[in-house]
Design a protein around this motif. Structure first.
Motif, PDB file in Angstrom:
ATOM      1  N   LEU A 158       0.834  -1.201   0.000  1.00 51.20           N
ATOM      2  CA  LEU A 158       0.000   0.000   0.000  1.00 51.20           C
ATOM      3  C   LEU A 158       0.871   1.254   0.000  1.00 51.20           C
ATOM      4  N   MET A 159       1.930   1.230   0.780  1.00 49.00           N
ATOM      5  CA  MET A 159       2.849   2.363   0.809  1.00 49.00           C
ATOM      6  C   MET A 159       3.692   2.438  -0.461  1.00 49.00           C
ATOM      7  N   VAL A 160       4.038   1.294  -1.011  1.00 49.83           N
ATOM      8  CA  VAL A 160       4.777   1.296  -2.285  1.00 49.83           C
ATOM      9  C   VAL A 160       3.954   1.980  -3.366  1.00 49.83           C
ATOM     10  N   SER A 161       2.681   1.626  -3.440  1.00 50.05           N
ATOM     11  CA  SER A 161       1.793   2.247  -4.424  1.00 50.05           C
ATOM     12  C   SER A 161       1.736   3.755  -4.241  1.00 50.05           C
ATOM     13  N   PHE A 162       1.745   4.213  -3.010  1.00 47.75           N
ATOM     14  CA  PHE A 162       1.707   5.662  -2.755  1.00 47.75           C
ATOM     15  C   PHE A 162       3.016   6.321  -3.165  1.00 47.75           C
ATOM     16  N   PHE A 163       4.150   5.751  -2.767  1.00 41.45           N
ATOM     17  CA  PHE A 163       5.440   6.361  -3.077  1.00 41.45           C
ATOM     18  C   PHE A 163       5.678   6.463  -4.581  1.00 41.45           C
ATOM     19  N   ARG A 164       5.131   5.519  -5.337  1.00 40.23           N
ATOM     20  CA  ARG A 164       5.326   5.556  -6.790  1.00 40.23           C
ATOM     21  C   ARG A 164       4.529   6.674  -7.461  1.00 40.23           C
ATOM     22  N   THR A 165       3.543   7.238  -6.757  1.00 36.63           N
ATOM     23  CA  THR A 165       2.787   8.351  -7.324  1.00 36.63           C
ATOM     24  C   THR A 165       3.461   9.699  -7.079  1.00 36.63           C
ATOM     25  N   VAL A 168       9.148  12.233  -9.271  1.00 32.87           N
ATOM     26  CA  VAL A 168      10.560  11.868  -9.188  1.00 32.87           C
ATOM     27  C   VAL A 168      11.435  13.113  -9.068  1.00 32.87           C
ATOM     28  N   GLU A 169      10.929  14.235  -9.582  1.00 29.99           N
ATOM     29  CA  GLU A 169      11.716  15.473  -9.552  1.00 29.99           C
ATOM     30  C   GLU A 169      12.074  15.903  -8.125  1.00 29.99           C
ATOM     31  N   LEU A 170      11.224  15.565  -7.156  1.00 28.08           N
ATOM     32  CA  LEU A 170      11.528  15.906  -5.762  1.00 28.08           C
ATOM     33  C   LEU A 170      12.808  15.226  -5.296  1.00 28.08           C
ATOM     34  N   GLU A 171      12.942  13.952  -5.616  1.00 28.72           N
ATOM     35  CA  GLU A 171      14.142  13.223  -5.227  1.00 28.72           C
ATOM     36  C   GLU A 171      15.364  13.738  -5.982  1.00 28.72           C
ATOM     37  N   SER A 173      15.948  16.702  -7.294  1.00 29.22           N
ATOM     38  CA  SER A 173      16.388  18.019  -6.829  1.00 29.22           C
ATOM     39  C   SER A 173      17.106  17.905  -5.488  1.00 29.22           C
ATOM     40  N   ALA A 174      16.641  17.005  -4.625  1.00 28.58           N
ATOM     41  CA  ALA A 174      17.309  16.817  -3.328  1.00 28.58           C
ATOM     42  C   ALA A 174      18.702  16.212  -3.523  1.00 28.58           C
ATOM     43  N   ARG A 175      18.853  15.297  -4.469  1.00 25.69           N
ATOM     44  CA  ARG A 175      20.161  14.700  -4.732  1.00 25.69           C
ATOM     45  C   ARG A 175      21.132  15.737  -5.285  1.00 25.69           C
ATOM     46  N   ILE A 176      20.624  16.636  -6.121  1.00 26.03           N
ATOM     47  CA  ILE A 176      21.479  17.697  -6.647  1.00 26.03           C
ATOM     48  C   ILE A 176      22.006  18.569  -5.515  1.00 26.03           C
ATOM     49  N   ASP A 177      21.169  18.753  -4.487  1.00 25.22           N
ATOM     50  CA  ASP A 177      21.586  19.552  -3.323  1.00 25.22           C
ATOM     51  C   ASP A 177      22.485  18.783  -2.373  1.00 25.22           C
ATOM     52  N   GLY A 178      22.771  17.503  -2.695  1.00 23.31           N
ATOM     53  CA  GLY A 178      23.704  16.726  -1.894  1.00 23.31           C
ATOM     54  C   GLY A 178      23.080  15.824  -0.850  1.00 23.31           C
ATOM     55  N   ALA A 179      21.765  15.647  -0.865  1.00 18.75           N
ATOM     56  CA  ALA A 179      21.103  14.805   0.132  1.00 18.75           C
ATOM     57  C   ALA A 179      21.270  13.329  -0.227  1.00 18.75           C
ATOM     58  N   ASN A 180      21.488  12.496   0.790  1.00 17.26           N
ATOM     59  CA  ASN A 180      21.537  11.055   0.562  1.00 17.26           C
ATOM     60  C   ASN A 180      20.119  10.472   0.648  1.00 17.26           C
ATOM     61  N   GLU A 181      20.012   9.155   0.458  1.00 16.05           N
ATOM     62  CA  GLU A 181      18.691   8.532   0.393  1.00 16.05           C
ATOM     63  C   GLU A 181      17.939   8.642   1.722  1.00 16.05           C
ATOM     64  N   LEU A 182      18.637   8.461   2.824  1.00 10.60           N
ATOM     65  CA  LEU A 182      17.980   8.539   4.131  1.00 10.60           C
ATOM     66  C   LEU A 182      17.474   9.955   4.406  1.00 10.60           C
ATOM     67  N   LYS A 183      18.258  10.952   4.024  1.00 10.14           N
ATOM     68  CA  LYS A 183      17.844  12.336   4.227  1.00 10.14           C
ATOM     69  C   LYS A 183      16.657  12.683   3.334  1.00 10.14           C
ATOM     70  N   ILE A 184      16.662  12.182   2.096  1.00  4.68           N
ATOM     71  CA  ILE A 184      15.529  12.398   1.194  1.00  4.68           C
ATOM     72  C   ILE A 184      14.262  11.796   1.776  1.00  4.68           C
ATOM     73  N   PHE A 185      14.397  10.597   2.309  1.00  2.00           N
ATOM     74  CA  PHE A 185      13.236   9.924   2.884  1.00  2.00           C
ATOM     75  C   PHE A 185      12.707  10.666   4.105  1.00  2.00           C
ATOM     76  N   PRO A 191       7.201  13.981   5.204  1.00  2.00           N
ATOM     77  CA  PRO A 191       6.215  15.065   5.379  1.00  2.00           C
ATOM     78  C   PRO A 191       5.090  15.062   4.348  1.00  2.00           C
ATOM     79  N   ILE A 192       5.369  14.656   3.104  1.00  2.00           N
ATOM     80  CA  ILE A 192       4.313  14.658   2.083  1.00  2.00           C
ATOM     81  C   ILE A 192       3.569  13.328   2.034  1.00  2.00           C
ATOM     82  N   SER A 193       3.909  12.417   2.932  1.00  2.00           N
ATOM     83  CA  SER A 193       3.266  11.098   2.948  1.00  2.00           C
ATOM     84  C   SER A 193       2.386  10.914   4.177  1.00  2.00           C
TER      85      SER A 193
END
Length: 293
Positions: A158-165, A168-171, A173-185, A191-193
């Motif tokens: 159920l959460m996988v289905s939500f995250f796929r909606t 991708v641009e949010l992730e 842009s965060a990677r460009i700013d230097g955030a790792n996967e844990l920080k992105i999550f 907050p948006i979930s």
């Protein structure tokens, strides 16, 4: 431009509302009868049975319950199990779901297969009991109730289905700013979930609050019995209801039937009070991942 409703549309709407209203009434009626039975004098119940309204009002069953240390202790145990299990379950499910939904994770299909496999097959009750009691040594601990329900595959997907909606641009842009996967999550995805997190949290809370079977299997110490296990003992054994009477209380005309129904009312009360606050997140969380476009 408004669309005119035809006669058949209005007829269908009326029929649907009537059907849902009648269905809701039938769902509400058992709870109402139980509530009325819990505030009815025991003698009247034995002589005349249950009624929609109490013929002889009595709160003796509630007085006995709220004077019993067993009930208060059971409430504390169940609250601990529900809070700890819900927090850990939501955290683990969200991390796993995000990992499966993340397109950069090369092992996401393998993780998804492992989760899906457990929805179809399990080792059975005997191996499960041996693993919890003999291997993990969790008998007579609250972790024997918390651990088995800590990850539910349906809620993960159920959460996988939500995250796929989510865009991708949010992730990116965060990677460009230097955030790792844990920080992105943690900073962007969580907050948006809130709708799906609240929905999954409600499912976990309901599961842990209503859990009694694992307690029946693994708990021998009645000092750590959860509330639902106490309720089951009361329903199956009349003497268990009498054992709830505090020391020094009168032992004549104990409302055994009333105690059972009053116990059921106070057991489901917190969940009934919680659901209205979670309803808006609950509906949104179930539907937002259903259609992607």
């Amino acid at each position: 431009m408004s669309i005119k409703e035809s006669g058949m549309d209005r007829l269908f709407l009326v029929f649907s509302n009537v059907f849902i209203g009648v269905f809701a009434l039938f769902c509400f009626l058992p709870f109402w009868m139980m509530l009325m039975g819990s505030i009815t004098n025991e003698t009247v119940i034995l002589l005349k049975g249950y009624s929609l309204f109490p013929e002889a009002f009595s709160l003796e069953a509630y007085r006995v319950l709220f004077r019993s240390s067993t009930i208060l202790r059971g409430y504390g145990v169940t609250s601990f199990i529900t809070v700890v299990g819900t927090v850990l379950g939501v955290a683990i499910s969200a991390l796993l779901a995000y990992s499966i939904a993340n397109r950069r994770n090369r092992l996401r299909n393998h993780f998804a297969f492992f989760v899906y496999f457990t929805m179809l097959f399990n080792g059975g009750l005997v191996p499960f009991y041996i693993m919890i009691s003999n291997w993990l040594k969790l008998s007579d601990t609250l972790w024997a109730i918390i651990l088995p329900a800590l990850l539910q595959p349906f809620l993960v997907f159920l959460m996988v289905s939500f995250f796929r909606t989510l865009p991708v641009e949010l992730e990116e842009s965060a990677r460009i700013d230097g955030a790792n996967e844990l920080k992105i999550f943690a900073i962007i995805m969580v907050p948006i979930s809130k709708p799906i997190i609240a929905t999954v949290a409600l499912f976990y809370a309901l599961t842990y609050w209503n859990e009694w079977f694992y307690g029946l299997l693994f708990l021998a110490n009645d000092q750590i019995y959860p509330l639902q296990l106490l309720l089951r003992r009361m329903i199956s054994n009349m003497m268990a209801a009498r054992n709830l009477i505090p020391a020094g209380a009168a032992t004549v005309n104990v409302p055994s039937l009333g105690i059972r129904m009053a116990m059921t009312v106070i057991t489901i009360g917190p969940i009934i009070l919680l659901y209205p606050y979670m309803q808006r997140y609950f509906v949104k969380g179930l539907t937002i991942g259903a259609v992607k476009g």
